[in-house]
Design an enzyme around this catalytic site. Structure first.
Site, short mmCIF file in Angstrom:
data_model
loop_
_atom_site.label_atom_id
_atom_site.label_comp_id
_atom_site.label_asym_id
_atom_site.label_seq_id
_atom_site.Cartn_x
_atom_site.Cartn_y
_atom_site.Cartn_z
N ARG A 137 -1.54 -14.65 4.29
CA ARG A 137 -2.26 -13.98 5.37
C ARG A 137 -1.50 -14.13 6.69
O ARG A 137 -1.48 -13.22 7.51
CB ARG A 137 -3.67 -14.56 5.52
CG ARG A 137 -4.56 -14.39 4.29
CD ARG A 137 -5.20 -13.05 4.17
NE ARG A 137 -6.19 -12.76 5.17
CZ ARG A 137 -6.93 -11.65 5.19
NH1 ARG A 137 -6.77 -10.73 4.23
NH2 ARG A 137 -7.82 -11.43 6.13
N ASN A 162 -1.62 -0.01 7.14
CA ASN A 162 -1.10 -1.33 7.53
C ASN A 162 -0.25 -2.02 6.45
O ASN A 162 -0.15 -3.24 6.40
CB ASN A 162 -2.23 -2.24 8.05
CG ASN A 162 -3.30 -2.49 7.02
OD1 ASN A 162 -3.20 -2.03 5.88
ND2 ASN A 162 -4.31 -3.24 7.39
N HIS A 168 -1.66 -5.47 1.50
CA HIS A 168 -2.92 -6.19 1.31
C HIS A 168 -2.62 -7.61 0.85
O HIS A 168 -1.68 -7.82 0.08
CB HIS A 168 -3.76 -5.50 0.23
CG HIS A 168 -4.90 -6.36 -0.29
ND1 HIS A 168 -6.12 -6.42 0.34
CD2 HIS A 168 -4.97 -7.24 -1.33
CE1 HIS A 168 -6.90 -7.29 -0.31
NE2 HIS A 168 -6.22 -7.79 -1.33
N THR A 205 -5.23 -7.57 10.71
CA THR A 205 -5.53 -6.27 10.09
C THR A 205 -4.95 -5.11 10.90
O THR A 205 -4.38 -4.17 10.33
CB THR A 205 -7.06 -6.09 9.97
OG1 THR A 205 -7.59 -7.20 9.25
CG2 THR A 205 -7.41 -4.80 9.26
N TYR A 246 -12.30 -2.77 -2.84
CA TYR A 246 -12.80 -2.83 -1.46
C TYR A 246 -14.33 -2.77 -1.40
O TYR A 246 -14.89 -2.36 -0.38
CB TYR A 246 -12.18 -1.70 -0.63
CG TYR A 246 -10.74 -1.97 -0.26
CD1 TYR A 246 -10.39 -3.08 0.50
CD2 TYR A 246 -9.72 -1.11 -0.66
CE1 TYR A 246 -9.07 -3.33 0.85
CE2 TYR A 246 -8.39 -1.35 -0.31
CZ TYR A 246 -8.08 -2.47 0.45
OH TYR A 246 -6.77 -2.72 0.79
N LYS A 254 0.83 -1.20 0.00
CA LYS A 254 0.00 0.00 0.00
C LYS A 254 0.88 1.26 0.00
O LYS A 254 2.10 1.19 0.20
CB LYS A 254 -0.92 -0.05 1.22
CG LYS A 254 -1.90 -1.26 1.19
CD LYS A 254 -2.76 -1.28 2.44
CE LYS A 254 -3.75 -2.43 2.40
NZ LYS A 254 -4.67 -2.41 3.58
N GLU A 280 -9.06 -10.80 -7.74
CA GLU A 280 -8.21 -9.61 -7.64
C GLU A 280 -7.08 -9.66 -8.67
O GLU A 280 -6.69 -8.63 -9.23
CB GLU A 280 -7.65 -9.49 -6.22
CG GLU A 280 -8.74 -9.20 -5.21
CD GLU A 280 -8.28 -9.31 -3.77
OE1 GLU A 280 -9.03 -8.89 -2.89
OE2 GLU A 280 -7.17 -9.81 -3.51
P1 IDP Z 1 -7.48 -7.19 5.72
O1 IDP Z 1 -6.72 -6.19 4.88
O2 IDP Z 1 -6.67 -7.65 6.90
O3 IDP Z 1 -8.05 -8.31 4.91
P2 IDP Z 1 -10.18 -6.01 5.85
O4 IDP Z 1 -11.12 -6.20 6.99
O5 IDP Z 1 -10.49 -6.70 4.57
O6 IDP Z 1 -8.71 -6.41 6.38
O7 IDP Z 1 -10.05 -4.44 5.59
C1 IDP Z 1 -9.42 -3.98 4.44
C2 IDP Z 1 -8.56 -2.80 4.80
O8 IDP Z 1 -9.38 -1.74 5.29
C3 IDP Z 1 -7.57 -3.05 5.92
O9 IDP Z 1 -6.37 -3.69 5.48
C4 IDP Z 1 -7.32 -1.65 6.43
O10 IDP Z 1 -6.38 -0.94 5.61
C5 IDP Z 1 -8.67 -1.00 6.27
N1 IDP Z 1 -9.41 -1.03 7.52
C6 IDP Z 1 -10.05 -2.08 8.07
N2 IDP Z 1 -10.62 -1.73 9.25
C7 IDP Z 1 -10.31 -0.43 9.44
C8 IDP Z 1 -10.61 0.50 10.49
O11 IDP Z 1 -11.28 0.21 11.47
N3 IDP Z 1 -10.11 1.77 10.33
C9 IDP Z 1 -9.38 2.14 9.24
N4 IDP Z 1 -9.08 1.29 8.24
C10 IDP Z 1 -9.53 0.02 8.34
#
Ligand code: IDP
Length: 158
Positions: free
Chosen positions: A96, A123, A126, A102, A60, A20, A137
């Protein structure tokens, strides 16, 4: 006995891994790629690009009703990302694990997010959450790369 079906015709599992904008900006591209290389998975596609808003919203799409969705799209489109396709049996679940939870504050040490991140909204990386999404994807990305990606042309969902 039933004949053995040639495994060469079976689709190989793929995961779409994206570094990212925060990961690119912080100079963590080599660090992230190195972890996947050292694990032993096969890199079959790689591209740096600036994600258009529409593609970020599609990518997303499952999160579109979440309160953080607009900020998530802002973040993903804020700078260049590095998109990769990694291939191998079990690559989706393994990636993963390599990436971690996350929220980087909850991610285990030793994982990419656990070692390198501080905030859910930044974070670093992805990774596809299922083999089906890995193919979906990868297919989305292939539309963007327009022939730069050799191996993913075998994507059966295309
Ligand atoms: P993942 O990336 O671990 O699969 P997902 O739940 O699919 O997690 O969420 C996608 C992305 O959305 C996350 O990687 C993160 O960047 C963002 N995200 C998820 N939850 C939050 C939040 O509570 N606040 C801000 N960003 C979030």
């Amino acid at each position: 006995d039933a004949p053995v079906v040639a495994s060469a015709s079976a689709p190989v599992e793929k995961s779409y891994i994206m570094i990212k904008p925060d990961g690119v900006q912080r100079g963590l591209v080599g660090e992230v790629i190195g972890r996947f290389e050292r694990k032993g998975f096969k890199l079959v596609g790689l591209k740096m690009f600036r994600c258009p808003r529409q593609l970020a919203e599609e990518h997303y799409g499952e999160l579109k009703d979440r309160p953080f969705f607009p900020k998530l799209v802002d973040y993903i489109t804020s700078g260049p990302v590095v998109c990769m396709v990694w291939e191998g049996d079990g690559v989706v679940a393994s990636a993963r694990k390599l990436i971690g939870k996350t929220d980087p504050l909850e991610a285990d040490p030793g994982t990419i997010r656990g070692d390198l991140g501080l905030h859910k909204g930044r974070n670093v990386v992805h990774g596809s959450d299922s083999p089906e999404n890995g193919l979906r994807e990868t297919g989305e990305e292939e539309l963007i790369t327009e022939g730069m990606n050799v191996s993913v042309t075998a994507n059966p969902l295309r």
